[in-house]
Design a protein around this motif. Sequence first.
Motif, PDB file in Angstrom:
ATOM      1  N   HIS A  37       0.798  -1.232   0.000  1.00 44.27           N
ATOM      2  CA  HIS A  37       0.000   0.000   0.000  1.00 44.27           C
ATOM      3  C   HIS A  37       0.831   1.283   0.000  1.00 44.27           C
ATOM      4  O   HIS A  37       0.272   2.361   0.160  1.00 44.27           O
ATOM      5  CB  HIS A  37      -1.001   0.016   1.158  1.00 44.27           C
ATOM      6  CG  HIS A  37      -1.819  -1.236   1.238  1.00 44.27           C
ATOM      7  ND1 HIS A  37      -2.738  -1.588   0.274  1.00 44.27           N
ATOM      8  CD2 HIS A  37      -1.829  -2.233   2.142  1.00 44.27           C
ATOM      9  CE1 HIS A  37      -3.282  -2.749   0.588  1.00 44.27           C
ATOM     10  NE2 HIS A  37      -2.750  -3.166   1.719  1.00 44.27           N
ATOM     11  N   THR A  39       2.719   4.140  -1.957  1.00 39.81           N
ATOM     12  CA  THR A  39       2.484   4.640  -3.310  1.00 39.81           C
ATOM     13  C   THR A  39       3.712   5.254  -3.973  1.00 39.81           C
ATOM     14  O   THR A  39       3.663   5.568  -5.156  1.00 39.81           O
ATOM     15  CB  THR A  39       1.358   5.696  -3.297  1.00 39.81           C
ATOM     16  OG1 THR A  39       1.738   6.770  -2.427  1.00 39.81           O
ATOM     17  CG2 THR A  39       0.051   5.090  -2.830  1.00 39.81           C
ATOM     18  N   ASN A  40       4.806   5.423  -3.225  1.00 41.65           N
ATOM     19  CA  ASN A  40       6.009   6.042  -3.782  1.00 41.65           C
ATOM     20  C   ASN A  40       7.246   5.222  -3.455  1.00 41.65           C
ATOM     21  O   ASN A  40       7.290   4.521  -2.441  1.00 41.65           O
ATOM     22  CB  ASN A  40       6.209   7.458  -3.231  1.00 41.65           C
ATOM     23  CG  ASN A  40       5.066   8.377  -3.575  1.00 41.65           C
ATOM     24  OD1 ASN A  40       4.407   8.228  -4.591  1.00 41.65           O
ATOM     25  ND2 ASN A  40       4.825   9.348  -2.711  1.00 41.65           N
ATOM     26  N   GLY A 109       2.814   6.986  -7.500  1.00 38.80           N
ATOM     27  CA  GLY A 109       1.669   6.217  -7.976  1.00 38.80           C
ATOM     28  C   GLY A 109       2.085   4.815  -8.393  1.00 38.80           C
ATOM     29  O   GLY A 109       1.760   4.366  -9.493  1.00 38.80           O
ATOM     30  N   LYS A 111       2.189   1.023  -9.099  1.00 39.20           N
ATOM     31  CA  LYS A 111       1.107   0.154  -9.543  1.00 39.20           C
ATOM     32  C   LYS A 111       1.005  -1.111  -8.699  1.00 39.20           C
ATOM     33  O   LYS A 111      -0.016  -1.786  -8.736  1.00 39.20           O
ATOM     34  CB  LYS A 111       1.307  -0.191 -11.015  1.00 39.20           C
ATOM     35  CG  LYS A 111       1.223   1.055 -11.898  1.00 39.20           C
ATOM     36  CD  LYS A 111       1.484   0.733 -13.342  1.00 39.20           C
ATOM     37  CE  LYS A 111       1.424   2.013 -14.179  1.00 39.20           C
ATOM     38  NZ  LYS A 111       1.741   1.754 -15.584  1.00 39.20           N
TER      39      LYS A 111
END
Length: 143
Positions: A37, A39-40, A109, A111
């Motif tokens: 979880h 994101t970066n 973001g 994936k």
Amino acid sequence: MKNFIAICFTSLLFFSNLAIADPINIENAYVRATPPHTTNSAAFMVIENTSSRDIKLVAVSSDIAERVELHQHVHQDGMMKMRQVDAIRIEKDQQVSLQPGGYHVMFMGLKQALKDGEMVQLSLYFDNGEEITIEVPIKKINK
């Protein structure tokens, strides 16, 4: 005779291009592993410019994130802040270290989670038109 002149001209162009090529070496590249979880993430490496002229890293691409940017940490107003940069200059016969707390490649973001031991592909684009695609390991960094 025309064929001989054409062959000489073609050879001259070929060897001229070899002489002006800008050799770029990428070493010790890795992407930081992430917990689920997140994101970066970021990539780090050493870029060596063995040519006789300065070059710039102007972009990096990868399919692991929605956005990939070049960043630098700067000390401003008594705090460390991360800023996007347009390019990273590598002077002739020098190297630049992309490392935590300095220049780095930022993935935003993601994936999916980046797992220790897996590999990702990065394409690096330079202002001299050179594109280098490398396979980079994902590493877990303990801090």
